[in-house]
Design a protein around this motif. Sequence first.
Motif, PDB file in Angstrom:
ATOM      1  N   GLY A 188       8.614  -4.049  -8.775  1.00  0.00           N
ATOM      2  CA  GLY A 188       8.376  -3.246  -9.966  1.00  0.00           C
ATOM      3  C   GLY A 188       7.422  -2.081  -9.755  1.00  0.00           C
ATOM      4  N   ILE A 189       6.822  -1.971  -8.585  1.00  0.00           N
ATOM      5  CA  ILE A 189       5.940  -0.848  -8.275  1.00  0.00           C
ATOM      6  C   ILE A 189       6.775   0.227  -7.599  1.00  0.00           C
ATOM      7  N   GLU A 190       6.799   1.401  -8.187  1.00  0.00           N
ATOM      8  CA  GLU A 190       7.568   2.500  -7.615  1.00  0.00           C
ATOM      9  C   GLU A 190       6.614   3.548  -7.058  1.00  0.00           C
ATOM     10  N   PHE A 191       6.856   3.949  -5.833  1.00  0.00           N
ATOM     11  CA  PHE A 191       6.012   4.929  -5.160  1.00  0.00           C
ATOM     12  C   PHE A 191       6.672   6.299  -5.276  1.00  0.00           C
ATOM     13  N   THR A 192       6.425   6.966  -6.382  1.00  0.00           N
ATOM     14  CA  THR A 192       7.026   8.262  -6.659  1.00  0.00           C
ATOM     15  C   THR A 192       6.656   9.254  -5.564  1.00  0.00           C
ATOM     16  N   SER A 211       9.448   0.681   1.710  1.00  0.00           N
ATOM     17  CA  SER A 211      10.422   0.922   0.649  1.00  0.00           C
ATOM     18  C   SER A 211       9.792   1.807  -0.418  1.00  0.00           C
ATOM     19  N   ALA A 212      10.643   2.473  -1.192  1.00  0.00           N
ATOM     20  CA  ALA A 212      10.157   3.305  -2.293  1.00  0.00           C
ATOM     21  C   ALA A 212       9.755   2.448  -3.493  1.00  0.00           C
ATOM     22  N   ILE A 224       0.845  -1.188   0.000  1.00  0.00           N
ATOM     23  CA  ILE A 224       0.000   0.000   0.000  1.00  0.00           C
ATOM     24  C   ILE A 224       0.881   1.238   0.000  1.00  0.00           C
ATOM     25  N   ASN A 225       0.445   2.280  -0.687  1.00  0.00           N
ATOM     26  CA  ASN A 225       1.151   3.553  -0.631  1.00  0.00           C
ATOM     27  C   ASN A 225       1.073   4.061   0.809  1.00  0.00           C
ATOM     28  N   ALA A 226       2.209   4.477   1.356  1.00  0.00           N
ATOM     29  CA  ALA A 226       2.266   4.922   2.746  1.00  0.00           C
ATOM     30  C   ALA A 226       1.372   6.129   3.011  1.00  0.00           C
ATOM     31  N   ARG A 227       1.001   6.837   1.973  1.00  0.00           N
ATOM     32  CA  ARG A 227       0.113   7.998   2.141  1.00  0.00           C
ATOM     33  C   ARG A 227      -1.342   7.596   2.340  1.00  0.00           C
TER      34      ARG A 227
END
Length: 101
Positions: free
Chosen positions: A67-71, A62-63, A40-43
Amino acid sequence: MAGLTVIPKARRQKVAARLLSQVLRDASKRAPGESIFSVINARSLASINLHLELGFVEAWRSARYAGIEFTGGEGVLLRHARPRVSEVDMCGDAVEFRFNV
């Protein structure tokens, strides 16, 4: 399940809680004792809190995950350990659970 998003007009009606609870029930039938992971996105605090209420625990941040990047932020890896019954005492009330970690 690759993702769960509730449309705005259906939010605050426990739709996500019911859906995620059903996923947990189905997964426990298909793979008893196996852990379930969610990224889940930390936001997304509402989603994180829901997962925690349903028994998930935070495993990692982690960022980038698989393969999923949390910009501009980070992702949270949550883990739900499903209990596996290893022994039941039929003469008493005791039940021993072994958790896969």
